[in-house]
Design a protein around this motif. Structure first.
Motif, mmCIF file in Angstrom:
data_model
loop_
_atom_site.group_PDB
_atom_site.id
_atom_site.type_symbol
_atom_site.label_atom_id
_atom_site.label_comp_id
_atom_site.label_asym_id
_atom_site.label_seq_id
_atom_site.Cartn_x
_atom_site.Cartn_y
_atom_site.Cartn_z
ATOM 1 N N GLU A 41 4.102 -6.990 -8.463
ATOM 2 C CA GLU A 41 5.158 -6.242 -8.041
ATOM 3 C C GLU A 41 5.182 -4.723 -8.540
ATOM 4 O O GLU A 41 5.513 -3.780 -7.892
ATOM 5 C CB GLU A 41 6.380 -6.904 -8.666
ATOM 6 N N ALA A 42 4.359 -4.501 -9.610
ATOM 7 C CA ALA A 42 4.161 -3.234 -10.081
ATOM 8 C C ALA A 42 3.405 -2.517 -8.947
ATOM 9 O O ALA A 42 3.638 -1.304 -8.722
ATOM 10 C CB ALA A 42 3.795 -3.243 -11.245
ATOM 11 N N ILE A 43 2.400 -3.024 -8.485
ATOM 12 C CA ILE A 43 1.423 -2.448 -7.666
ATOM 13 C C ILE A 43 2.306 -2.208 -6.385
ATOM 14 O O ILE A 43 2.025 -1.009 -5.718
ATOM 15 C CB ILE A 43 0.327 -3.271 -7.372
ATOM 16 N N PHE A 44 3.041 -3.199 -5.821
ATOM 17 C CA PHE A 44 3.775 -3.040 -4.628
ATOM 18 C C PHE A 44 4.655 -1.897 -4.713
ATOM 19 O O PHE A 44 5.261 -1.254 -3.967
ATOM 20 C CB PHE A 44 4.565 -4.364 -4.122
ATOM 21 N N SER A 45 5.265 -1.610 -5.867
ATOM 22 C CA SER A 45 6.253 -0.393 -6.434
ATOM 23 C C SER A 45 5.450 0.797 -6.367
ATOM 24 O O SER A 45 6.371 1.922 -6.187
ATOM 25 C CB SER A 45 6.715 -0.612 -7.665
ATOM 26 N N PHE A 46 4.316 0.900 -5.992
ATOM 27 C CA PHE A 46 3.910 2.184 -5.754
ATOM 28 C C PHE A 46 4.051 2.697 -4.249
ATOM 29 O O PHE A 46 3.609 2.058 -3.279
ATOM 30 C CB PHE A 46 2.148 2.251 -5.834
ATOM 31 N N SER A 47 5.232 3.293 -4.187
ATOM 32 C CA SER A 47 5.873 3.406 -2.978
ATOM 33 C C SER A 47 5.015 4.300 -1.839
ATOM 34 O O SER A 47 5.470 3.964 -0.810
ATOM 35 C CB SER A 47 7.321 4.095 -3.123
ATOM 36 N N TYR A 48 4.277 5.081 -2.266
ATOM 37 C CA TYR A 48 3.645 6.091 -1.486
ATOM 38 C C TYR A 48 2.761 5.108 -0.477
ATOM 39 O O TYR A 48 2.110 5.671 0.421
ATOM 40 C CB TYR A 48 2.858 6.988 -2.163
ATOM 41 N N GLY A 49 2.162 3.944 -0.994
ATOM 42 C CA GLY A 49 1.413 3.267 -0.368
ATOM 43 C C GLY A 49 2.094 1.891 -0.023
ATOM 44 O O GLY A 49 1.230 1.279 1.223
ATOM 45 N N ALA A 50 3.257 1.617 -0.383
ATOM 46 C CA ALA A 50 3.691 -0.036 0.041
ATOM 47 C C ALA A 50 4.020 -0.088 1.509
ATOM 48 O O ALA A 50 4.761 1.050 2.166
ATOM 49 C CB ALA A 50 4.838 -0.222 -0.777
ATOM 50 N N ARG A 197 6.989 4.714 7.681
ATOM 51 C CA ARG A 197 7.677 5.539 6.611
ATOM 52 C C ARG A 197 6.983 5.721 5.345
ATOM 53 O O ARG A 197 6.586 4.892 4.708
ATOM 54 C CB ARG A 197 9.150 5.169 6.203
ATOM 55 N N PHE A 198 6.831 6.883 4.925
ATOM 56 C CA PHE A 198 6.121 6.893 3.580
ATOM 57 C C PHE A 198 6.714 8.008 2.732
ATOM 58 O O PHE A 198 7.371 8.774 3.286
ATOM 59 C CB PHE A 198 4.634 7.189 3.711
ATOM 60 N N ASN A 199 6.743 8.103 1.496
ATOM 61 C CA ASN A 199 7.172 9.194 0.578
ATOM 62 C C ASN A 199 6.121 9.962 0.343
ATOM 63 O O ASN A 199 5.097 10.008 0.356
ATOM 64 C CB ASN A 199 7.948 8.449 -0.884
ATOM 65 N N THR A 200 6.657 11.327 0.104
ATOM 66 C CA THR A 200 5.737 12.472 -0.474
ATOM 67 C C THR A 200 6.273 12.832 -1.827
ATOM 68 O O THR A 200 7.321 12.636 -2.213
ATOM 69 C CB THR A 200 5.945 13.626 0.338
#
Length: 627
Positions: A41-50, A197-200
């Motif tokens: 879940e922590a890895i998936f919470s890296f929102s820039y790549g999830a 959609r991705f975050n910056t």
């Protein structure tokens, strides 16, 4: 690009944790409640790549909510920063793409780019509520723009820096997290294109948290569209969904519709073969369903759609009407079999949590084989406590997950752990864990089960030479212990040149130093090739041939180290009636050595024989140190 490392701080039961990744598969091994799921879940919470797979599985909607990451024991009033960060490695192809993007879009000639960079997301929590999110990166760009001759630095407030970062983040490997595969496949999904959609890390504008029904629907359609675009591409004749499905569906030309029907038939056959062949291979039996049928149509709003039906013995069904087991396997095979590298050459990262833990052992073993195939097109991290889902070839990249609160077997402590108190999750490389905590066998029991070994007081020791058989073993022990040729090596016998697999697995599993010593004959060479093929990099430089280690091409077997006079002396001591004037047979020499060793009885050995054994033992010792 690929993810080289993840770091987490204050994430649920993780105080601070670093996870280094190799390419291919990473196995997380641990007890129940040890924290394996928390790490995924922590890895998936890296929102820039999830990837927004929560659109497929509504039960995942809260996973990426920072307030749900607050440690349970501190939820009353948490005031700290939760950190999720990643180190991304760039190869020459990635760097070339960045240089080209900067040149074409900003007339900017960048200076050297690093081979890796970090992106960190800091979630500031005050009074147990998120107050801010900061995106940080160590990347700085320098270069010349236009007709400039002198390089200058582009900072995060410049459009050039922001544009390049947008490009790099859009090229990050997508992270797909599947806690299970029991999510619903829609009766139909819209083929209208939608960008991911991705975050910056520098965008501080207010955003919709994408929790609306429309946003989830758009993400769901995009994910399924991507999967079916990959299916069309896998057919191999250059078709695309837009040109060969959507445009043909809209066409009034009868020939276009015939061509569309042919394409849909090919897609249906490919999915049928992939899914049902995988089912047969893993479960060992044919499913009740017979084939997959894919159709194209318009929805009530006039949008082009694809729909998928399952044909059974008595008609067509929606996937939701099939059994839970069928749905799990269908979605697993559909969502993993058609993964592919992106146009930029990056492999997606797939996270699987305790996959198929309820299957029987042979099915799990077959599923593990499918993981090896999956790693050709994706990187994989999966959790397990089943030895049927552990591959000995991946132990170098495996982690043992430990929750310090589980060190006590007291039931009250267990309940405290369940409630989140005193939880501290750690991840230790398997090799390091075995070396530092050899008594904590419960944490690595799946690996011990895989090796078909139950620990005793006679554990494997370092500096071990695995020899072909008992004759080699007793000859080396006799020379070392009875004749006193100096060495601290331990010898372990097999049952022949091709019988050392179990011993190799045992010493690999325990992380012990070892070599495999093989005769220089044809059989020895054949088995060395097989071991290196079977165990791959885990046995690299560990299979040694007797002629090479003795620096004497005439020494094909260990018995060749003995001078003729010494062979006669050994055989005569045990078999006084033997005619040693003739050629000494290998069998008689072996029998004599075994008996002399059992008696601890020395005989006079020529100095040249002792020298050859000294050379061999010293060469083996040095090779062990280098292995």
């Amino acid at each position: 690009m690929r993810y080289k490392q993840f770091k987490f701080k204050n994430f649920k039961g993780i105080k601070a944790l670093t996870l280094d990744l190799n390419e291919g598969a990473t196995t997380l091994i641990g007890l129940n409640e040890s924290g394996k799921t928390t790490i995924l879940e922590a890895i998936f919470s890296f929102s820039y790549g999830a990837e927004a797979v929560e659109a497929l599985n509504p039960g995942m909607e809260t996973i990426r909510n920072p307030e749900s990451w607050i440690p349970v024991s501190e939820r009353a009033n948490f005031n700290d920063v939760i950190t999720v960060s990643a180190t991304i490695a760039l190869d020459e192809h990635d760097q070339s793409g960045v240089w080209t993007h900067a040149w074409k879009n900003y007339d900017l000639k960048l200076d050297d780019l690093p081979s890796e960079f970090d992106i960190k997301a800091e979630y500031v929590i005050k009074n147990s509520r998120q107050s801010n999110m900061r995106g940080l990166t160590d990347l700085r760009f320098t270069g010349t723009q236009g007709k400039q001759r002198k390089s200058r630095t582009f900072t995060s407030d410049t459009p050039e820096w922001q544009g390049i970062m947008n490009y790099m983040i859009s090229a990050l490997p997508r992270i797909w997290y599947f806690p299970d595969f029991l999510f619903e496949f829609p009766e139909r999904f819209v083929l209208a294109g939608a960008k991911s959609r991705f975050n910056t890390p520098f965008d501080t504008s207010e955003k919709d948290e994408s929790s609306s029904v429309d946003a989830r629907m758009a993400d769901r359609n995009r994910i399924y569209r991507t999967t079916f675009e990959n299916i069309v591409e896998r057919l191999g004749y250059g078709a695309t969904l837009d040109t060969h499905v959507v445009e043909r569906l809209k066409s009034r030309n009868r020939a276009d519709h015939r061509s569309l029907d042919a394409l849909l038939l090919d897609m249906s056959r490919l999915v049928t073969e992939t899914v049902f062949d995988g089912w047969n291979r893993i479960l060992g039996r044919a499913p009740a369903a017979q084939e997959v049928q894919i159709n194209a149509d318009f929805d009530s709003d006039g949008a082009a759609c694809l729909e998928l039906k399952i044909k059974g013995p008595d008609g067509y069904y929606d996937l939701s009407e099939r059994s839970l087991g069928f749905r799990w396997f269908f979605m697993f095979l559909l969502m993993t079999s058609f993964q592919k590298e992106s146009k930029s050459g990056t492999k997606p990262l797939i996270l699987l949590d305790e996959p198929a833990s309820n299957l029987h052992s042979s099915a799990q073993a077959e599923l593990l084989k499918s993981f090896a195939k999956l790693t050709e097109t994706a990187d994989l991290i999966y959790t397990t406590h089943s030895h049927h889902l552990i591959d000995v070839r991946w132990l170098d990249s495996a982690y043992v997950i430990k929750n310090s609160a589980l060190d006590s077997l007291d039931f009250g402590d267990y309940l405290s752990t369940r409630m989140g108190a005193r939880t501290s999750i750690t991840a230790t490389r398997y090799r390091k864990f075995v070396a530092e905590s050899p008594d904590h066998t419960s944490y690595i029991q799946p690996v011990l089960d895989l090796l078909n070994y139950h620990p005793s007081i006679l554990e494997p020791t370092p500096n071990v030479i695995l020899v072909e058989g008992k004759s080699d073993f007793f000859a080396m022990r006799y020379m070392a212990e009875v004749i006193n040729v100096p060495t601290d090596l331990r010898m372990v016998p097999g049952g022949g040149a091709g019988s050392l697999d179990a011993l190799i697995r045992l010493h690999i599993g325990w992380g012990k130093s070892f070599l495999v010593l093989l005769d220089g004959d044809a059989e020895g060479k054949k088995q060395r090739e097989r071991y290196e093929r079977e165990f791959g990099p885990l046995i690299l430089n560990r299979c040694v041939m007797l002629p090479d280690i003795c620096r004497n091409e005439k020494v094909l077997e260990l018995e060749d180290l003995f001078e003729p006079h010494d062979k006669s002396a050994i055989v005569s001591e045990v078999f006084p009636q033997a005619d040693t004037s003739r050629r000494i047979t290998k069998k008689s020499l072996q029998q004599a050595i075994v008996e002399l060793y059992a008696r601890r009885q020395p005989v006079a050995i020529n100095s040249s024989t002792i020298k050859q054994f000294c050379i061999m033992f010293e060469a083996l010792r040095k090779r062990l140190n280098d292995a």
